[in-house]
Every structure is written in structure tokens, then in C-alpha cells.
Write an enzyme that holds these catalytic residues in place. Structure first.
Site, PDB file in Angstrom:
ATOM      1  N   TYR A 161      -1.869  -0.905  10.609  1.00 38.81           N
ATOM      2  CA  TYR A 161      -2.105  -1.066   9.270  1.00 38.81           C
ATOM      3  C   TYR A 161      -0.477  -0.566   8.543  1.00 38.81           C
ATOM      4  CZ  TYR A 161      -3.571  -0.718   4.422  1.00 38.81           C
ATOM      5  OH  TYR A 161      -3.717  -0.704   3.022  1.00 38.81           O
ATOM      6  N   SER A 168       0.852  -1.275  -0.017  1.00 36.18           N
ATOM      7  CA  SER A 168      -0.283   0.062  -0.076  1.00 36.18           C
ATOM      8  C   SER A 168       0.853   1.370  -0.125  1.00 36.18           C
ATOM      9  CB  SER A 168      -1.016  -0.086   1.225  1.00 36.18           C
ATOM     10  OG  SER A 168      -1.394   1.236   1.430  1.00 36.18           O
TER      11      SER A 168
END
Length: 317
Positions: A169, A156
């Protein structure tokens, strides 16, 4: 539309037709977009999934577009025994395995200082552990195969850009970044490509991850989302890039042997700010010759590894 955005899987058919790929989390979102681009390139596909409705919709897409039905494997990417069984099933069905795309992940947000052990364990087990399980389970089979082969770990933009609500995350994606960039050097001598893909905002249902939390990790330190809060957050994803475009860019990056695949153009300002922050933090002082020599050996070893040479510990001193 840019030239890159206009590309589709068929543009790379000559490079990948007949190659066998296993993609995790492939019945929705970026995993599905990647599977669709790979199918258009003539690849044979094995797809992991969790939800039967998502699987049925994916199967229907393949049928309606005239593609062969993929091998569907129901898999929790934290299940190591299940991953080993999946690798064996793919090999048994298709013979050689050429491509692994570790894509499955969860997006769960909350203040890191309030996180529980369960928050850390769930997110890290899926987002980082799922990559580990894929690599350990599939790499022996990919190494034993011949011809064009590749590993893609989908992280990401959070692998570069932290945020106040995404501590765990972000940590998981930083970990995937470090793992992938190191693994690339190890796979080069085997003739296997390795890419880190870092997408940004994409039209997916990733915002619903918090609603799919397993009972084994139920004790969250994060406060429950306020009514309508997740749905409002989800409206941002509606503005995201089409998952097929992300998948086509992954395929293009594989074809070009790119170690880093960045799919979204809008983050130049963020990279510039991060770069200047790092440069500014460097102390302005002389480096002792001994230390400078060791660091130059490291740089030389990295370049040599990227060219396909095996690097030993002795090469670093």
C-alpha cells in the site's frame, strides 16, 4: 471548528461553476465527499462506481440536495479499455472535460515479506495503475479543453509515512506521489493545475477492501484476518475526518493551485521526525563543483517548470 474545516463547496462556486469533473471511486468515501463538494460548487459530474447499492445511495443524495443527476459510469480502474470508453462517454455527454480526480483505491494490509505476486499485482494495479489509466485516458481531452482545468491524484499520508503492515500500500502511494509531483511540471505549460492529495484517517469503509478481492488475484500470501479483526480495525475509521471535509479541502487546494493538499493537521510531528531523519543521513563532506552545478541546474529547471516553462533534457546539463 477551524476556518478551513468550515469551508464547503459553495465557497468556490464562482471558480468552478459549470466545469466538468470525472471522479473515480465516487460512490463512497473520499470520492463521494469530493463529488458532494464539487456539486455544491456547481460542477457537472461524471462518477465512476462498482457497487449498484452505492450508486443508488449516491443518486439519492444528489436528488435530495437539489443537484443534477451525475453521469454514472461503472468502471474497474484497472480496465484500460473501460477507462478509454469512460473518457469518450464523458466528452460525448458534456463536451469539454476540465477536471480529473483519480481517487479509487484499495487498502490491504499484511507483512510485506509474506506477500505474493497476486498481492503486489492487485494493490499496485488499482492504486498506481488506476492513476496511470486515468491520466492516459483523460489528459488528451483535458488538454483540448479551455479555461480552468485540474488533475488531482488522491494518495494517502502513507505516501510520506511507511508502516510495518502496509508495505505494498505504501509503495503504491509513494509511486502516486512521485508521478503527481513530476506531472505537475509537465502540465503547467498547458495551464492545467495538478495536485497530490494525501488524506489521513477518514470516515470511510476502506478497511473492507480485503473482502472485495478479485478472483484473478486470489492467491494471497497474507494470513486470513482473524475473526473480528477487520471489524476492530474499522472502528478506527469511525474516528476519522468527514469525507465531505476532505472533498472541500481538495476543492480549496485546486482553487489555490496547491501542488500538495494535506487535509489532516495531526501529522506535523511525523513530518518533523522524517525531515530530521533525512538530514541526519546526509554525509558531512564537500561536494565537487561539477556535481553541485548539475544539482543547481536541476533546481532551476524545477522552478522554471513550476512557472510554466517547458523543460528539455538540455536544460539539465
Amino acid at each position: 471548528m477551524s476556518e478551513t474545516a468550515a469551508l464547503n463547496g459553495a465557497d468556490f462556486r464562482s471558480e468552478w461553476e459549470g466545469r466538468v469533473a470525472f471522479i473515480t471511486g465516487a460512490a463512497t468515501g473520499i470520492g463521494l465527499g469530493t463529488a458532494q463538494a464539487f456539486a455544491d460548487a456547481g460542477m457537472k459530474l461524471a462518477l465512476s462506481y462498482r457497487n449498484e447499492d452505492d450508486r443508488a445511495a449516491t443518486e439519492q443524495w444528489f436528488a435530495s440536495h437539489g443537484h443534477a443527476k451525475p453521469l454514472f459510469i461503472k468502471l474497474d480502474v484497472t480496465d484500460r479499455e473501460g477507462f478509454v470508453a469512460a473518457a469518450d462517454e464523458v466528452e460525448k455527454t458534456f463536451g469539454e472535460v476540465h477536471v480529473l480526480v483519480n481517487n479509487a483505491g484499495v487498502s490491504v494490509f499484511g507483512p510485506t515479506d509474506e506477500a505474493s505476486y497476486d498481492d503486489f499485482d492487485w494493490i499496485m494495479n488499482v492504486n498506481f495503475g488506476g492513476n496511470v489509466n486515468g491520466i492516459v485516458s483523460f489528459l488528451p481531452k483535458i488538454k483540448a479543453a479551455s479555461g480552468r482545468r485540474h488533475v488531482v491524484n488522491v494518495a494517502s499520508m502513507a505516501a510520506f509515512l511507511p508502516g510495518p503492515q502496509a508495505g505494498i500500500y505504501t509503495a503504491s502511494k509513494f509511486a502516486v506521489r512521485g508521478l503527481t509531483e513530476s506531472l505537475r511540471y509537465n502540465l503547467a505549460p498547458h495551464g492545467i493545475g495538478c495536485s497530490l492529495c494525501c488524506p489521513a484517517l477518514t470516515r470511510t469503509n476502506a478497511w473492507k477492501s480485503a473482502q472485495k478481492r478479485p478472483d484473478d488475484f486470489a492467491e494471497s500470501g497474507f494470513a486470513p484476518a482473524k475473526e473480528g479483526e477487520l471489524e476492530q480495525f474499522g472502528t478506527a475509521f469511525e474516528l476519522g475526518m468527514d469525507p465531505y471535509e476532505v472533498g472541500a479541502k481538495i476543492l480549496r487546494g485546486m482553487t489555490l493551485q496547491d501542488g500538495l493538499i494535506l487535509t489532516h493537521p495531526e501529522h506535523g510531528v511525523d513530518f518533523a521526525e522524517e525531515y530530521m531523519k533525512q538530514v541526519k543521513a546526509l554525509p558531512i563532506e564537500a561536494c565537487p563543483p561539477g556535481r553541485a552545478r548539475i544539482e543547481q541546474l536541476r533546481r532551476d529547471a524545477m522552478r522554471a517548470a513550476d512557472e510554466g516553462l517547458v523543460i528539455a533534457m538540455d536544460d539539465l546539463t
